[in-house]
Design a protein around this motif. Structure first.
Motif, PDB file in Angstrom:
ATOM      1  N   LYS B 229       0.834  -1.227   0.000  1.00  8.12           N
ATOM      2  CA  LYS B 229       0.000   0.000   0.000  1.00  8.12           C
ATOM      3  C   LYS B 229       0.861   1.267   0.000  1.00  8.12           C
ATOM      4  O   LYS B 229       0.355   2.379  -0.197  1.00  8.12           O
ATOM      5  CB  LYS B 229      -0.902  -0.009   1.237  1.00  8.12           C
ATOM      6  N   LEU B 230       2.162   1.134   0.231  1.00 11.70           N
ATOM      7  CA  LEU B 230       3.038   2.314   0.332  1.00 11.70           C
ATOM      8  C   LEU B 230       3.241   2.957  -1.041  1.00 11.70           C
ATOM      9  O   LEU B 230       3.298   2.264  -2.056  1.00 11.70           O
ATOM     10  CB  LEU B 230       4.401   1.907   0.915  1.00 11.70           C
ATOM     11  N   PRO B 231       3.396   4.323  -1.071  1.00 12.55           N
ATOM     12  CA  PRO B 231       3.534   5.015  -2.361  1.00 12.55           C
ATOM     13  C   PRO B 231       4.950   4.861  -2.955  1.00 12.55           C
ATOM     14  O   PRO B 231       5.917   4.660  -2.230  1.00 12.55           O
ATOM     15  CB  PRO B 231       3.260   6.477  -2.000  1.00 12.55           C
ATOM     16  N   ASP B 232       5.019   4.964  -4.256  1.00 14.44           N
ATOM     17  CA  ASP B 232       6.293   5.032  -5.028  1.00 14.44           C
ATOM     18  C   ASP B 232       7.222   3.841  -4.846  1.00 14.44           C
ATOM     19  O   ASP B 232       8.429   3.950  -5.101  1.00 14.44           O
ATOM     20  CB  ASP B 232       7.079   6.312  -4.671  1.00 14.44           C
ATOM     21  N   SER B 233       6.709   2.787  -4.298  1.00 12.29           N
ATOM     22  CA  SER B 233       7.636   1.664  -4.046  1.00 12.29           C
ATOM     23  C   SER B 233       6.993   0.325  -4.417  1.00 12.29           C
ATOM     24  O   SER B 233       5.774   0.243  -4.564  1.00 12.29           O
ATOM     25  CB  SER B 233       8.030   1.663  -2.575  1.00 12.29           C
ATOM     26  N   GLN B 234       7.826  -0.646  -4.526  1.00 15.80           N
ATOM     27  CA  GLN B 234       7.349  -2.005  -4.803  1.00 15.80           C
ATOM     28  C   GLN B 234       7.999  -2.960  -3.829  1.00 15.80           C
ATOM     29  O   GLN B 234       9.110  -2.692  -3.350  1.00 15.80           O
ATOM     30  CB  GLN B 234       7.728  -2.406  -6.221  1.00 15.80           C
ATOM     31  N   VAL B 235       7.328  -4.069  -3.597  1.00 14.23           N
ATOM     32  CA  VAL B 235       7.821  -5.018  -2.595  1.00 14.23           C
ATOM     33  C   VAL B 235       8.250  -6.303  -3.299  1.00 14.23           C
ATOM     34  O   VAL B 235       7.579  -6.777  -4.209  1.00 14.23           O
ATOM     35  CB  VAL B 235       6.687  -5.351  -1.594  1.00 14.23           C
ATOM     36  N   ILE B 236       9.357  -6.804  -2.844  1.00  9.67           N
ATOM     37  CA  ILE B 236       9.776  -8.107  -3.379  1.00  9.67           C
ATOM     38  C   ILE B 236      10.359  -8.929  -2.235  1.00  9.67           C
ATOM     39  O   ILE B 236      11.114  -8.393  -1.403  1.00  9.67           O
ATOM     40  CB  ILE B 236      10.770  -7.951  -4.560  1.00  9.67           C
ATOM     41  N   THR B 237       9.951 -10.185  -2.190  1.00  2.42           N
ATOM     42  CA  THR B 237      10.527 -11.034  -1.132  1.00  2.42           C
ATOM     43  C   THR B 237      11.739 -11.757  -1.710  1.00  2.42           C
ATOM     44  O   THR B 237      11.840 -11.950  -2.929  1.00  2.42           O
ATOM     45  CB  THR B 237       9.509 -12.071  -0.630  1.00  2.42           C
TER      46      THR B 237
END
Lengths: 224, 387
Positions: B229-237
């Motif tokens: 849900k955070l702006p301007d970022s992407q998550v990767i495990t």
């Protein structure tokens, strides 16, 4: 019928080759016998049936008609597997072109029949035979290092390792000079004295006439 | 004398022909062995390297998350940034144990053929890198620098306390610590305080990523859901990254394996042709062997063993070449891979050796059947008569 006297006994030996509808007679009712210790030569022009007769008595080819005994075994109706056994136990072949394996030593070449007979436990015998044929010092030489006479003696040693009762030689001296020819024939004489039956198919009448008996073939029939 | 020796001597009759056939099979085996060794080594290396990271999730700027994540792991200039304030949002997630922001960039020195990777970090990253052994100390102030083991070797820096000047940025640091070699990419980095990195590269209050350790690994999906849900970022495990890299490798492996299989089929046909030719050349000889008392099974066995011996020699030679060339293969592969572990990517595994040998023996057995059958079918009388 039993064959107690002869190493080979053949009656009415006939071999017909079929070419289309035409029948070609390579042998026509040949009667043939040879006793242990005897040397028989077979002579005649090319195509007269010498090699066919050798192949028949060597169990390499099957008869179209006739009866053939190798020792006491009637071989004319045997299956291939049994013929191999008869060949292995009774017959040694010597060819004009020796057919030695070029990458094997003299000793290894002579060992081959024992390898096929799964009798490598008898390999000491090979050395004895090499002494007998006069090649005791050349066991480890390659065929390419030997002359024609020596190569034929290796081929004879190879024919002897299975302790056969019969030696079939097809033009055994055809590629040899006179000195080697003498040595090879002398060797055959010695083997015959030991009780082997020896059949020599040859064009060389000089050699043939020194056999105990000479059979002349013409158009697949005995003519003498 | 045994059949195998007889077969070997037969193969030596035409040495050049046998050698060429052996080489063609050996090359296929070399490639097969190298490929399998690489796949195994790469998986092992990646697992070990990712295991040493100390975190399970990474937040990277928008763009291709795998590119950014692999750059963050392997080292390089990350061209996108996001605001440092994102960190505050991450810290609010109760399942997050540590959140370590980092800023990574590079200075390229083409004249010296080198690229220096600068990794800006704070004390949170030290928490994650607990396995580090540092000669000297952590950062003392904004001018502190810790050198990776390889970086220190290149800079000929043995002891902390020496000065390090970055001429492109006109910035001087003092080496406070030298990292003992870890076997990871860290060995080649220059570690500086986060703020110093942001300033040096003109990206104040911006970061190139945040590494996150979760309190309980089973909570990773929950944390990822909130981070997305955070702006301007992407998550990767890390497990996604590992899976993606292994998928890429698997795809390349399938492609190369297909080529190898075709190469092996061609080599097998070559072996079949070689043995078949030698059977034709030896027709008379086979006839004579039959006259000497050899059965069909002996002739079959002999020709089959010849093919098998040839395949076996090829296999051993192929594996030998692969083992000798392992270093070279490693160098080439590492240049081609977007993310390669620091350690060896080509691993010697006895199972791989057995698989390759078993495979080449199978090829030999199959390729030998037809020539052996043809040879065994020769009738002695016809074989002897052949001109």
């Amino acid at each position: 019928m039993e064959n107690n006297k002869h190493a080979i006994y053949g009656e009415g030996l006939t071999r017909i080759f079929q070419r289309g509808s035409e029948k070609l007679y390579a042998l026509r009712g040949v009667d043939f016998q040879i006793s242990p210790g005897e040397i028989v030569s077979i002579v005649g022009r090319s195509g007269c049936g010498k090699t066919t007769l050798l192949n028949m008595v060597g169990c390499l080819d099957t008869l179209s008609e006739g009866t053939l005994y190798i020792g006491n075994t009637e071989v004319s109706r045997l299956k291939e597997k049994d013929l191999i056994k008869v060949r292995r136990e009774n017959i040694g072949f010597v060819f004009q072109l020796f057919y030695l394996i070029p990458t094997l030593t003299a000793y290894e070449n002579a060992l081959l029949p024992l390898l096929f007979a799964r009798r490598l436990d008898k390999k000491e015998k090979v050395k004895e035979i090499f002494q007998k044929v006069g090649l005791g010092e050349r066991l480890n030489m390659l065929p390419s290092e030997l002359d024609g006479g020596d190569m034929q003696r290796i081929a004879i040693a190879r024919a002897l390792v299975n302790e056969p009762k019969i030696i079939l030689a097809d033009e055994p001296t055809g590629r040899l000079e006179s000195k080697s020819k003498e040595k090879i024939f002398g060797l055959f004489k010695k083997l015959a004295e030991d009780g082997l039956a020896i059949i020599i198919a040859t064009h060389d009448l000089g050699l043939a006439s020194r056999a105990d008996r000479m059979i002349r073939l013409k158009d697949g029939m005995v003519v003498n | 004398m045994k059949f195998i020796l007889f077969a070997l001597k037969n193969l030596l009759r035409n040495k050049i022909r046998t050698l060429l056939t052996v080489l063609s099979i050996a090359v296929s085996v070399t490639v097969l062995f190298s490929l399998l060794s690489f796949t195994k080594g790469y998986e092992k290396g990646m697992t070990s390297e990712l295991g040493k990271m100390g975190y399970q999730i990474m937040i990277v700027p928008r763009g291709c998350p795998y590119e950014a994540a692999s750059l963050a792991l392997s080292g390089g200039k990350i061209p996108n940034y996001f605001d440092y304030s994102v960190l505050e949002e991450v810290k609010k997630i109760p399942e997050v144990e540590i959140a370590a922001p980092f800023f990574m960039s590079a200075i390229i020195r083409p004249d010296e053929d080198r690229t220096d990777i600068y990794f800006g970090m704070d004390e949170n990253m030290f928490q994650m890198k607990k396995y580090w052994n540092i000669k000297g100390s952590y950062f003392k102030d904004e001018n502190s620098l810790i050198m990776g083991g390889d970086a220190a070797y290149i800079e000929q820096t043995d002891e902390p306390g020496q000065k390090f000047y970055v001429r492109e940025k006109d910035r001087e640091f003092v080496v406070t610590g030298i990292l003992e070699r870890t076997g990871t990419k860290d060995d080649g980095f220059f570690f500086i305080p986060l703020k110093a990195a942001q300033e040096m590269f003109g990206q104040k209050d911006r970061v190139t990523g945040i590494a996150i350790r979760v309190k309980d690994p089973t909570l990773i999906p929950t944390v990822v859901e909130q981070l997305e849900k955070l702006p301007d970022s992407q998550v990767i495990t890390m497990s996604q990254l590992m899976g993606t890299m292994m998928n890429l490798v698997a795809q390349a492996k399938t492609l190369i394996l297909s080529i190898i299989i075709i190469a092996i089929i061609i080599s097998a046909l070559g072996a079949l042709n070689t043995v078949l030719m030698s059977v034709f050349e030896r027709t008379k000889e086979i006839g004579v062997m039959r006259a000497m008392g050899a059965g069909r099974e002996h002739v079959f066995q002999l020709v089959w063993v010849e093919t098998l011996v040839m395949a076996l020699i090829s296999g051993i030679l192929g594996i030998g070449i692969a083992l000798i060339g392992m270093g070279l293969v490693e160098k080439i592969i590492k240049k081609l891979l977007p993310l390669a572990p620091q350690g060896s990517v080509v691993s010697f595994d006895p199972n791989t050796l057995l698989i390759c040998l078993g495979f080449v023996i199978l090829v030999g057995l199959v390729a030998g059947i037809y020539p052996a059958y043809r040879a065994s079918k020769l009738k002695p009388i016809e074989a002897i008569r052949t001109e």
